[in-house]
Motif scaffolding. Structure first.
Motif, mmCIF file in Angstrom:
data_model
loop_
_atom_site.group_PDB
_atom_site.id
_atom_site.type_symbol
_atom_site.label_atom_id
_atom_site.label_comp_id
_atom_site.label_asym_id
_atom_site.label_seq_id
_atom_site.Cartn_x
_atom_site.Cartn_y
_atom_site.Cartn_z
ATOM 1 N N ILE A 1 0.842 -1.201 0.000
ATOM 2 C CA ILE A 1 0.000 0.000 0.000
ATOM 3 C C ILE A 1 0.872 1.245 0.000
ATOM 4 O O ILE A 1 0.621 2.202 -0.740
ATOM 5 C CB ILE A 1 -0.947 0.003 1.220
ATOM 6 C CG1 ILE A 1 -1.997 -1.100 1.066
ATOM 7 C CG2 ILE A 1 -1.617 1.362 1.387
ATOM 8 C CD1 ILE A 1 -2.969 -1.200 2.232
ATOM 9 N N ARG A 2 1.924 1.241 0.810
ATOM 10 C CA ARG A 2 2.818 2.405 0.870
ATOM 11 C C ARG A 2 3.489 2.661 -0.469
ATOM 12 O O ARG A 2 3.590 3.801 -0.926
ATOM 13 C CB ARG A 2 3.887 2.188 1.945
ATOM 14 C CG ARG A 2 3.355 2.243 3.366
ATOM 15 C CD ARG A 2 4.448 1.948 4.366
ATOM 16 N NE ARG A 2 4.002 2.103 5.734
ATOM 17 C CZ ARG A 2 4.781 1.904 6.784
ATOM 18 N NH1 ARG A 2 6.034 1.528 6.619
ATOM 19 N NH2 ARG A 2 4.293 2.067 8.002
ATOM 20 N N GLU A 3 3.947 1.596 -1.111
ATOM 21 C CA GLU A 3 4.630 1.760 -2.396
ATOM 22 C C GLU A 3 3.665 2.239 -3.464
ATOM 23 O O GLU A 3 3.987 3.145 -4.240
ATOM 24 C CB GLU A 3 5.251 0.429 -2.831
ATOM 25 C CG GLU A 3 5.983 0.514 -4.167
ATOM 26 C CD GLU A 3 6.568 -0.823 -4.598
ATOM 27 O OE1 GLU A 3 7.094 -0.893 -5.721
ATOM 28 O OE2 GLU A 3 6.486 -1.781 -3.807
ATOM 29 N N PHE A 4 2.478 1.647 -3.503
ATOM 30 C CA PHE A 4 1.542 2.023 -4.548
ATOM 31 C C PHE A 4 0.997 3.425 -4.323
ATOM 32 O O PHE A 4 0.595 4.095 -5.274
ATOM 33 C CB PHE A 4 0.389 1.021 -4.624
ATOM 34 C CG PHE A 4 -0.399 1.130 -5.893
ATOM 35 C CD1 PHE A 4 0.158 0.737 -7.101
ATOM 36 C CD2 PHE A 4 -1.688 1.648 -5.893
ATOM 37 C CE1 PHE A 4 -0.555 0.849 -8.289
ATOM 38 C CE2 PHE A 4 -2.402 1.761 -7.069
ATOM 39 C CZ PHE A 4 -1.835 1.358 -8.273
ATOM 40 N N TYR A 5 0.996 3.885 -3.067
ATOM 41 C CA TYR A 5 0.497 5.233 -2.815
ATOM 42 C C TYR A 5 1.366 6.285 -3.498
ATOM 43 O O TYR A 5 0.885 7.366 -3.840
ATOM 44 C CB TYR A 5 0.393 5.538 -1.319
ATOM 45 C CG TYR A 5 -0.251 6.895 -1.096
ATOM 46 C CD1 TYR A 5 -1.622 7.069 -1.325
ATOM 47 C CD2 TYR A 5 0.500 8.001 -0.733
ATOM 48 C CE1 TYR A 5 -2.213 8.305 -1.180
ATOM 49 C CE2 TYR A 5 -0.089 9.237 -0.582
ATOM 50 C CZ TYR A 5 -1.449 9.385 -0.807
ATOM 51 O OH TYR A 5 -2.027 10.621 -0.679
ATOM 52 N N ASP A 6 2.646 5.998 -3.728
ATOM 53 C CA ASP A 6 3.503 6.931 -4.459
ATOM 54 C C ASP A 6 2.918 7.206 -5.845
ATOM 55 O O ASP A 6 2.896 8.348 -6.320
ATOM 56 C CB ASP A 6 4.918 6.367 -4.606
ATOM 57 C CG ASP A 6 5.658 6.320 -3.283
ATOM 58 O OD1 ASP A 6 5.254 7.055 -2.368
ATOM 59 O OD2 ASP A 6 6.618 5.544 -3.166
ATOM 60 N N VAL A 7 2.455 6.145 -6.499
ATOM 61 C CA VAL A 7 1.868 6.295 -7.828
ATOM 62 C C VAL A 7 0.533 7.028 -7.738
ATOM 63 O O VAL A 7 0.249 7.943 -8.519
ATOM 64 C CB VAL A 7 1.661 4.910 -8.482
ATOM 65 C CG1 VAL A 7 1.071 5.061 -9.877
ATOM 66 C CG2 VAL A 7 2.973 4.151 -8.543
ATOM 67 N N ILE A 8 -0.283 6.634 -6.767
ATOM 68 C CA ILE A 8 -1.580 7.280 -6.574
ATOM 69 C C ILE A 8 -1.393 8.777 -6.326
ATOM 70 O O ILE A 8 -2.056 9.622 -6.937
ATOM 71 C CB ILE A 8 -2.329 6.639 -5.391
ATOM 72 C CG1 ILE A 8 -2.713 5.195 -5.721
ATOM 73 C CG2 ILE A 8 -3.569 7.451 -5.024
ATOM 74 C CD1 ILE A 8 -3.292 4.424 -4.557
ATOM 75 N N SER A 9 -0.473 9.119 -5.433
ATOM 76 C CA SER A 9 -0.226 10.517 -5.090
ATOM 77 C C SER A 9 0.234 11.308 -6.299
ATOM 78 O O SER A 9 -0.236 12.421 -6.559
ATOM 79 C CB SER A 9 0.828 10.590 -3.976
ATOM 80 O OG SER A 9 1.146 11.929 -3.686
ATOM 81 N N LEU A 10 1.162 10.743 -7.044
ATOM 82 C CA LEU A 10 1.688 11.430 -8.229
ATOM 83 C C LEU A 10 0.572 11.793 -9.191
ATOM 84 O O LEU A 10 0.449 12.940 -9.616
ATOM 85 C CB LEU A 10 2.712 10.535 -8.932
ATOM 86 C CG LEU A 10 3.180 11.035 -10.306
ATOM 87 C CD1 LEU A 10 4.008 12.292 -10.157
ATOM 88 C CD2 LEU A 10 3.965 9.961 -11.028
ATOM 89 N N ILE A 11 -0.261 10.827 -9.527
ATOM 90 C CA ILE A 11 -1.281 11.045 -10.545
ATOM 91 C C ILE A 11 -2.371 11.988 -10.062
ATOM 92 O O ILE A 11 -2.752 12.935 -10.761
ATOM 93 C CB ILE A 11 -1.894 9.705 -10.990
ATOM 94 C CG1 ILE A 11 -0.813 8.853 -11.662
ATOM 95 C CG2 ILE A 11 -3.056 9.923 -11.942
ATOM 96 C CD1 ILE A 11 -1.257 7.468 -12.030
ATOM 97 N N PHE A 12 -2.870 11.766 -8.862
ATOM 98 C CA PHE A 12 -3.947 12.621 -8.377
ATOM 99 C C PHE A 12 -3.491 14.072 -8.237
ATOM 100 O O PHE A 12 -4.179 14.994 -8.679
ATOM 101 C CB PHE A 12 -4.496 12.097 -7.049
ATOM 102 C CG PHE A 12 -5.574 11.065 -7.221
ATOM 103 C CD1 PHE A 12 -6.897 11.443 -7.276
ATOM 104 C CD2 PHE A 12 -5.260 9.721 -7.349
ATOM 105 C CE1 PHE A 12 -7.903 10.491 -7.457
ATOM 106 C CE2 PHE A 12 -6.247 8.765 -7.527
ATOM 107 C CZ PHE A 12 -7.578 9.150 -7.578
ATOM 108 N N HIS A 13 -2.332 14.282 -7.655
ATOM 109 C CA HIS A 13 -1.904 15.660 -7.454
ATOM 110 C C HIS A 13 -1.449 16.317 -8.752
ATOM 111 O O HIS A 13 -1.608 17.518 -8.943
ATOM 112 C CB HIS A 13 -0.808 15.728 -6.384
ATOM 113 C CG HIS A 13 -1.320 15.401 -5.024
ATOM 114 N ND1 HIS A 13 -1.176 14.167 -4.442
ATOM 115 C CD2 HIS A 13 -2.048 16.133 -4.160
ATOM 116 C CE1 HIS A 13 -1.767 14.164 -3.258
ATOM 117 N NE2 HIS A 13 -2.303 15.340 -3.066
#
Length: 296
Positions: A226-238
């Motif tokens: 979850i922590r690793e994938f959140y990097d991708v989620i954060s990048l795209i959403f922001h």
């Protein structure tokens, strides 16, 4: 260049440890400290020697007695305690959020390494992490291309984000049972209220606060995936939140109120209400992301 962030983080952690004690108390043994700080005994000895020079400790053989509590200025700044990987992530995110990397842009690892003042291997490792998700494409000549996003990709990403975050929220709520957890939540609440007061002029600042708030929730899961994938989620959403300038101030103001609804429920220990507020917020984020992809 040598990365001494481990030493600096451990130095700060040791100061925190001492800060929870009293003058006259004795620190534990070097092996015990190495275990607490998760570093080698060599690093522990270097830290102890510095603290003795600074007058925080008195060392007599194996005895390490606290002379005084640490001062704020004796801590290394947060930016200096980042690992190379964390530094690359932060600076690469900044490039995206500031619009310096548009879809189709070529990324040169040598140029980024010079710009970020890290090794090329640190850049390559970071970019490789994103290539798995189709966000970055590696070319045969070792250059990389930042890809655009599609509506289907956005939908899949939103599904995963909601799944992960709703699960993580339960762990985050559980972490609020002690004083430190409550203090963290109060700090987030105060930051949101403060930004709300300045929303007319400082609405751009929401992206950074939003990233920290959601990362805190996801990190509480303790799940490495979850922590690793959140990097991708954060990048795209922001990236897309800032890329789409339509109604940006209004959207950010609404999102702040949605965050405060989650925080209010967590303050009262009402997890079902917190989950309902989080679901409402994530639905808004999904709709905003989809609109920005269509416009892009």
């Amino acid at each position: 260049m040598k990365d001494n962030s481990v030493y600096k983080r451990s130095h700060n952690a040791c100061l925190d440890l001492i800060g929870g004690m009293a003058p006259g108390d004795l620190l534990g043994s070097e092996p015990a400290l190495a275990g607490q700080l998760e570093v080698s005994r060599t690093t522990v000895r270097t830290i102890l020697a510095r603290l003795a020079d600074d007058g925080v400790l008195h060392i007599d053989g194996r005895e390490k007695r606290i002379l005084r509590l640490p001062r704020d200025e004796e801590y290394f700044p947060d930016v200096e305690t980042e690992s190379s990987a964390e530094l690359v992530e932060r600076k690469f995110m900044a490039l995206i959020l500031q619009g310096e990397l548009a879809p189709g842009s070529v990324i040169n690892t040598l140029e980024l390494a010079r710009q970020f003042q890290v090794s090329t291997s640190a850049i390559r490792e970071y970019l490789s992490g994103f290539s798995r998700f189709g966000l970055i494409l590696k070319r045969p000549n070792s250059s990389w291309v930042f890809q655009g996003f599609t509506s289907s990709f956005a939908l899949e990403l939103s599904d995963i984000r909601e799944l992960f975050e709703m699960q993580s929220l339960e762990h985050f709520a559980a972490s609020l049972s002690d004083g430190a957890g409550q203090a963290k939540l109060r700090a987030f609440k105060e930051e949101h209220i403060d930004l709300l007061r300045r929303i007319e002029t400082d609405f751009h600042s929401f992206s950074e606060l939003d990233e920290r708030f959601h990362r805190a929730i996801n990190d509480a899961s303790g799940n490495r995936f979850i922590r690793e994938f959140y990097d991708v989620i954060s990048l795209i959403f922001h990236y897309h939140f800032q890329w789409s300038k339509v109604d940006e101030r209004e959207r950010n103001e609404v999102a702040i109120h949605e965050h405060l609804a989650i925080i209010a429920a967590l303050e009262q220990g009402d997890l079902p209400r917190a989950k309902k507020a989080a679901a409402n917020h994530l639905k808004s984020a999904r709709e905003t992301l989809l609109r920005s992809v269509v416009r892009g």
